[in-house]
Design a protein around this motif. Structure first.
Motif, short mmCIF file in Angstrom:
data_model
loop_
_atom_site.label_atom_id
_atom_site.label_comp_id
_atom_site.label_asym_id
_atom_site.label_seq_id
_atom_site.Cartn_x
_atom_site.Cartn_y
_atom_site.Cartn_z
N ASN A 179 0.80 -1.22 0.00
CA ASN A 179 0.00 0.00 0.00
C ASN A 179 0.84 1.28 0.00
OD1 ASN A 179 -2.45 -1.49 0.11
ND2 ASN A 179 -2.12 -1.79 2.32
N PRO A 180 1.67 1.49 -1.01
CA PRO A 180 2.44 2.74 -1.08
C PRO A 180 1.50 3.94 -1.23
CG PRO A 180 2.55 1.58 -3.16
CD PRO A 180 1.87 0.65 -2.21
N GLY A 181 1.95 5.09 -0.77
CA GLY A 181 1.13 6.30 -0.84
C GLY A 181 1.52 7.19 -1.99
N ASN A 182 0.89 8.35 -2.05
CA ASN A 182 1.21 9.40 -3.03
C ASN A 182 1.07 8.94 -4.48
OD1 ASN A 182 1.89 11.27 -0.98
ND2 ASN A 182 3.92 10.34 -0.81
N GLY A 183 -0.01 8.24 -4.78
CA GLY A 183 -0.20 7.76 -6.14
C GLY A 183 -0.41 8.84 -7.17
N ARG A 222 2.74 8.92 -10.16
CA ARG A 222 3.33 7.66 -9.69
C ARG A 222 2.41 6.49 -10.01
NH1 ARG A 222 4.14 6.89 -4.39
NH2 ARG A 222 6.22 5.99 -4.49
N ARG A 223 1.10 6.70 -9.86
CA ARG A 223 0.16 5.63 -10.16
C ARG A 223 0.26 5.21 -11.63
NH1 ARG A 223 -4.28 4.47 -7.28
NH2 ARG A 223 -4.29 6.55 -6.32
N GLN A 239 -1.04 -1.24 -5.35
CA GLN A 239 -2.32 -0.71 -4.90
C GLN A 239 -2.04 0.50 -4.01
OE1 GLN A 239 -5.21 -2.01 -6.14
NE2 GLN A 239 -3.81 -3.30 -7.34
N PHE A 240 -2.15 1.66 -4.58
CA PHE A 240 -1.81 2.88 -3.85
C PHE A 240 -2.90 3.23 -2.84
CE2 PHE A 240 0.84 3.28 -7.59
CZ PHE A 240 2.02 3.83 -7.08
N GLN A 241 -2.47 3.75 -1.70
CA GLN A 241 -3.41 4.25 -0.72
C GLN A 241 -4.12 5.48 -1.26
OE1 GLN A 241 -1.17 5.16 2.78
NE2 GLN A 241 -0.61 3.04 3.21
#
Length: 279
Positions: A179-183, A222-223, A239-241
């Motif tokens: 679950n990486p952030g900042n998508g 980034r996504r 799967q981005f947060q």
């Protein structure tokens, strides 16, 4: 020219090969004895060198420092907690050698981490040590300042975006995170071949006393970037947060570099990946 590359690794190695192809004599340093043979096989004059705050070991390698240009390509090592003290100390050790051997020109490989995580476009004039996005960014700014202020030699600073190409692609590391952030954050990247191309063009044109951003033209989110790369390389899509607060939309401008060098990027859009991943 006689060119010495301090740090003949992922970026320094292909740079050395390119420069040899243009009839320069190139000496390249490494800290790994097992890499000496591969450097020598490409026509690079190799040697083992280790840079520390206390000095450079071994210190008798005079030939390496008898050059027309030194490419200073040693990363700050952001995972090491003492980077703010250690890396400027390492660069100061190199500066002492540059003065001692009267090297006329240094190209310093820096990073866009010198900029704060803010919204909007940033250019070369927007870097402030107090607002750099990381400790390694602050350390790099301190190193840039030491080099640019020294009047005994010329310095060119190149602030590279995130480097990718060949077996190095950031999607490999993102795939290991949950679950990486900042998508929706834009990426500021540059392909290995363009990083080499920019340095070569700076040398060809003799561009000195300048600070230049070196990033690709396009800045997908980034996504978009990581999803596209995962699809191409057969990896699980990240799967981005979902973001709950404001998104930082920092975009690093390459306008100054393109105008000064008239440089055209080989890979202007990071969404178009030219490489396949390998171990």
């Amino acid at each position: 020219m006689n060119i010495s590359i301090l740090g003949c690794g992922w970026l320094g190695y292909p740079l050395a090969v390119q420069l040899i192809g243009e009839n320069h004599r190139v000496m390249g340093s490494t800290t790994s004895p097992e890499k000496l043979g591969s450097l020598r096989n490409k026509g690079i004059e190799p040697l083992l060198l280790e840079v520390t705050r206390e000095g450079i070991r071994p210190d008798q390698e005079v030939e390496f420092w008898n050059c027309d240009l030194l490419v200073l390509n040693i990363p700050p090592g952001r995972r090491k907690g003492d980077v703010l003290q250690r890396h400027p100390g390492e660069v100061e050790s190199v500066i002492r050698k540059v003065r001692e051997h009267k090297i006329p020109w240094v190209i310093f490989v820096s990073s866009t981490s010198v900029y704060s995580n803010r919204d909007g476009e940033v250019s070369e004039e927007d870097a402030r040590e107090s607002s750099a996005s990381s400790e390694s960014g602050k350390a790099l700014l301190a190193c840039e300042s030491m080099l640019m202020k020294d009047t005994t030699f010329d310095t060119t600073v190149l602030r590279f975006g995130g480097l990718y190409g060949g077996s190095r692609h950031p999607v490999r590391y993102l795939a290991k995170r949950n679950n990486p952030g900042n998508g929706e954050k834009p990426v500021n990247l540059i392909h290995q071949s363009d990083a080499v191309g920019v340095i070569v063009e700076v040398i060809r044109q003799g561009v000195k006393g300048k600070i230049l951003n070196a990033v690709s033209d396009e800045h997908p989110t980034r996504r978009e970037f990581y999803t596209s790369a995962a699809e191409q390389y057969g990896l699980e899509k990240p799967q981005f947060q979902e973001e709950t607060g404001p998104v930082e939309n920092k975009v690093v401008s390459n306008r100054k570099l393109k105008e000064l060098l008239s440089y055209t990027f080989h890979y202007p859009d990071p969404l178009k990946h030219p490489d396949t991943l390998s171990d």
